[in-house]
Design an enzyme around this catalytic site. Sequence first.
Site, PDB file in Angstrom:
ATOM      1  N   GLU A  93      17.213  25.939  64.167  1.00 59.87           N
ATOM      2  CA  GLU A  93      17.695  26.247  62.819  1.00 59.87           C
ATOM      3  C   GLU A  93      16.522  26.112  61.853  1.00 59.87           C
ATOM      4  O   GLU A  93      15.718  25.190  61.979  1.00 59.87           O
ATOM      5  CB  GLU A  93      18.823  25.280  62.434  1.00 59.87           C
ATOM      6  CG  GLU A  93      19.283  25.340  60.988  1.00 59.87           C
ATOM      7  CD  GLU A  93      19.774  26.718  60.569  1.00 59.87           C
ATOM      8  OE1 GLU A  93      19.275  27.225  59.545  1.00 59.87           O
ATOM      9  OE2 GLU A  93      20.641  27.280  61.266  1.00 59.87           O
ATOM     10  N   ASP A 120      10.930  28.851  63.274  1.00 60.92           N
ATOM     11  CA  ASP A 120      11.264  30.254  63.500  1.00 60.92           C
ATOM     12  C   ASP A 120      11.645  30.473  64.956  1.00 60.92           C
ATOM     13  O   ASP A 120      10.883  30.153  65.877  1.00 60.92           O
ATOM     14  CB  ASP A 120      10.059  31.114  63.123  1.00 60.92           C
ATOM     15  CG  ASP A 120      10.201  32.554  63.575  1.00 60.92           C
ATOM     16  OD1 ASP A 120      11.221  33.165  63.222  1.00 60.92           O
ATOM     17  OD2 ASP A 120       9.315  33.047  64.290  1.00 60.92           O
ATOM     18  N   ASP A 143      23.164  36.593  60.054  1.00 62.37           N
ATOM     19  CA  ASP A 143      23.188  37.365  58.809  1.00 62.37           C
ATOM     20  C   ASP A 143      23.479  38.830  59.132  1.00 62.37           C
ATOM     21  O   ASP A 143      22.729  39.465  59.867  1.00 62.37           O
ATOM     22  CB  ASP A 143      21.834  37.242  58.108  1.00 62.37           C
ATOM     23  CG  ASP A 143      21.846  37.783  56.685  1.00 62.37           C
ATOM     24  OD1 ASP A 143      22.661  38.697  56.404  1.00 62.37           O
ATOM     25  OD2 ASP A 143      21.048  37.310  55.862  1.00 62.37           O
ATOM     26  N   LYS A 147      24.104  45.820  53.672  1.00 63.88           N
ATOM     27  CA  LYS A 147      23.688  47.136  53.183  1.00 63.88           C
ATOM     28  C   LYS A 147      23.042  47.951  54.300  1.00 63.88           C
ATOM     29  O   LYS A 147      22.247  47.433  55.078  1.00 63.88           O
ATOM     30  CB  LYS A 147      22.718  46.978  52.010  1.00 63.88           C
ATOM     31  CG  LYS A 147      23.353  46.319  50.789  1.00 63.88           C
ATOM     32  CD  LYS A 147      22.356  46.167  49.660  1.00 63.88           C
ATOM     33  CE  LYS A 147      23.007  45.496  48.449  1.00 63.88           C
ATOM     34  NZ  LYS A 147      22.045  45.313  47.339  1.00 63.88           N
TER      35      LYS A 147
END
Length: 239
Positions: A93, A120, A143, A147
């Site tokens: 995380e 990362d 995530d 869009k």
Amino acid sequence: MSEVTTNEYNEDGKLIRKIRSFVRREGRLTKGQENAMKECWPTMGIDYQKQLLDWKEVFGNDNPVVLEIGFGMGASLVEMAKNAPEKNFFGIEVHSPGVGACLSDAREAGISNLRVMCHDAVEVFEHMIPNDSLATLQLFFPDPWHKKRHHKRRIVQLEFAEMVRQKLIPNEGIFHMATDWENYAEHMIEIMNQAPGYRNIAEAGDYIPRPEERPLTKFEARGHRLGHGVWDIKFKRVS
């Protein structure tokens, strides 16, 4: 920690440029989280280094390793570790308060089969995770980049799927994804159907019911009450 970026791909899933998949986000830790970091990191925290991990050395046993990318505040990961002492759990995380919260919960639960990193995920996979070593890779509620112009930033892409495949145990390892965004679920299925070396283990259709081993989060339970869907997907490494 230096700034990191995510990968961006074209419509064919080919890498366009590296923009790291996760960005290390520093945040203000509560006193409880800070204390947990100080007290628990020596036994449950793993520092980043460009050297492959030895799972037996990390956990002190040869139990199967379940790795989760992006565990948030860690409540579900701790619950899974508590419910399955016969497995080892490894969480990555980038949000330090989440890592602190996870360690605090792990200490309270009294578990010893959990290790965490704050780094990362792609770099960790590239330099620290041995090939053919993971029983399960978990990616829960990443995530969705809602869009359309941002869809190329979604972590589930062909190159990522191949990276995961290499780390899973051949003919055994499972890549388990979950999302509450239907368009992302469809994207995951599209990518995984193209990715070589995988087979969807769903018995009917593309998705599976929520497995018992994945705890129902408060957010997810609220979504169910509001009529929102959640899609679980499991692909097995077959070559």
